[in-house]
Design a protein around this motif. Structure first.
Motif, PDB file in Angstrom:
ATOM      1  N   CYS A  90       0.832  -1.210   0.000  1.00 14.63           N
ATOM      2  CA  CYS A  90       0.000   0.000   0.000  1.00 14.63           C
ATOM      3  C   CYS A  90       0.867   1.262   0.000  1.00 14.63           C
ATOM      4  N   LEU A  91       2.157   1.128   0.281  1.00 19.12           N
ATOM      5  CA  LEU A  91       3.077   2.277   0.254  1.00 19.12           C
ATOM      6  C   LEU A  91       3.835   2.376  -1.067  1.00 19.12           C
ATOM      7  N   GLU A  92       3.594   1.450  -1.964  1.00 18.19           N
ATOM      8  CA  GLU A  92       4.371   1.347  -3.209  1.00 18.19           C
ATOM      9  C   GLU A  92       4.416   2.666  -3.986  1.00 18.19           C
ATOM     10  N   GLU A  93       3.261   3.245  -4.261  1.00 15.88           N
ATOM     11  CA  GLU A  93       3.231   4.470  -5.071  1.00 15.88           C
ATOM     12  C   GLU A  93       3.937   5.615  -4.347  1.00 15.88           C
ATOM     13  N   TYR A  94       3.680   5.749  -3.059  1.00 17.32           N
ATOM     14  CA  TYR A  94       4.323   6.798  -2.263  1.00 17.32           C
ATOM     15  C   TYR A  94       5.849   6.650  -2.300  1.00 17.32           C
ATOM     16  N   LEU A  95       6.336   5.427  -2.087  1.00 16.29           N
ATOM     17  CA  LEU A  95       7.788   5.196  -2.065  1.00 16.29           C
ATOM     18  C   LEU A  95       8.410   5.379  -3.445  1.00 16.29           C
ATOM     19  N   CYS A  96       7.705   4.991  -4.470  1.00 16.98           N
ATOM     20  CA  CYS A  96       8.177   5.186  -5.843  1.00 16.98           C
ATOM     21  C   CYS A  96       8.343   6.692  -6.116  1.00 16.98           C
ATOM     22  N   ASN A  97       7.358   7.486  -5.718  1.00 16.89           N
ATOM     23  CA  ASN A  97       7.437   8.931  -5.890  1.00 16.89           C
ATOM     24  C   ASN A  97       8.555   9.539  -5.040  1.00 16.89           C
ATOM     25  N   TYR A 143      14.144  -2.616   5.283  1.00 19.32           N
ATOM     26  CA  TYR A 143      14.809  -1.513   4.588  1.00 19.32           C
ATOM     27  C   TYR A 143      15.017  -1.848   3.110  1.00 19.32           C
ATOM     28  N   ASN A 144      15.426  -3.067   2.836  1.00 17.34           N
ATOM     29  CA  ASN A 144      15.639  -3.474   1.443  1.00 17.34           C
ATOM     30  C   ASN A 144      14.345  -3.409   0.638  1.00 17.34           C
ATOM     31  N   ALA A 145      13.226  -3.775   1.257  1.00 17.31           N
ATOM     32  CA  ALA A 145      11.935  -3.703   0.565  1.00 17.31           C
ATOM     33  C   ALA A 145      11.568  -2.245   0.265  1.00 17.31           C
ATOM     34  N   VAL A 146      11.820  -1.360   1.213  1.00 13.76           N
ATOM     35  CA  VAL A 146      11.530   0.061   1.017  1.00 13.76           C
ATOM     36  C   VAL A 146      12.401   0.635  -0.103  1.00 13.76           C
ATOM     37  N   VAL A 147      13.688   0.294  -0.075  1.00 10.13           N
ATOM     38  CA  VAL A 147      14.611   0.811  -1.099  1.00 10.13           C
ATOM     39  C   VAL A 147      14.241   0.283  -2.483  1.00 10.13           C
ATOM     40  N   LYS A 148      13.849  -0.974  -2.568  1.00 16.92           N
ATOM     41  CA  LYS A 148      13.434  -1.522  -3.870  1.00 16.92           C
ATOM     42  C   LYS A 148      12.267  -0.734  -4.437  1.00 16.92           C
TER      43      LYS A 148
END
Length: 161
Positions: A90-97, A143-148
């Motif tokens: 659910c954070l994918e779009e936010y983290l991508c941006n 952290y690795n998931a967030v960075v990806k």
């Protein structure tokens, strides 16, 4: 968001428990993280400038109100990841941006490994004996998931932008 190996229930519990211990003073813990970051890679300091002001030293940067605001934002992103451990996608779009924004100001993808080292250092310093190898592994996976997810922001930009 696929993170390679998903976090186990035990790892999610370790992350939540360790983050809860730090929740009282996020700015202070963020200062530990960024102090370590500048120790490991002083070349990152010029990326942080506000109103075209270049900081002469990490100490000057770390005490600037604008930078303290940045620290609060970083700690909120970590908090969001911890709050959504069951459903990081659910954070994918936010983290991508967020990745796109970091690229736009000149952050290199490679710098995120140094940020990860700094995060683990902060956790170790602030948690003390509670920072076990299991806690370290769980945080590394998160952290690795967030960075990806943030890296996908780089990959969606056309070359030359």
């Amino acid at each position: 968001m696929e993170s390679g190996m998903p976090l186990s229930g035990g790892q999610r519990a370790l992350i939540r428990e360790s983050w809860q211990r730090l929740s009282g003073s996020p700015e202070q813990h963020g200062l530990v993280l960024f102090s370590r970051l500048f120790d490991l890679d002083p070349d990152l300091l010029p990326l942080f400038q506000y109103n075209c002001k270049q900081f002469a030293s990490p100490q000057e940067c770390l005490s600037a109100p604008e930078f303290l605001d940045h620290i609060r934002k970083v700690m909120l992103v970590i908090d969001a990841a911890v709050s959504h451990l069951e459903n990081l996608s659910c954070l994918e779009e936010y983290l991508c941006n967020l990745g796109k924004k970091h690229q736009a100001v000149g952050v290199k993808v490679e710098s995120f490994s140094t940020v990860g080292e700094s995060l683990l250092y902060m956790l170790e310093k602030c948690l003390g004996a509670a920072f076990s190898p299991e806690v370290q592994e769980a945080w590394s996976k998160l952290y690795n998931a967030v960075v990806k997810a943030m890296q996908r922001g780089w990959e969606t930009l056309p070359e030359g932008d």
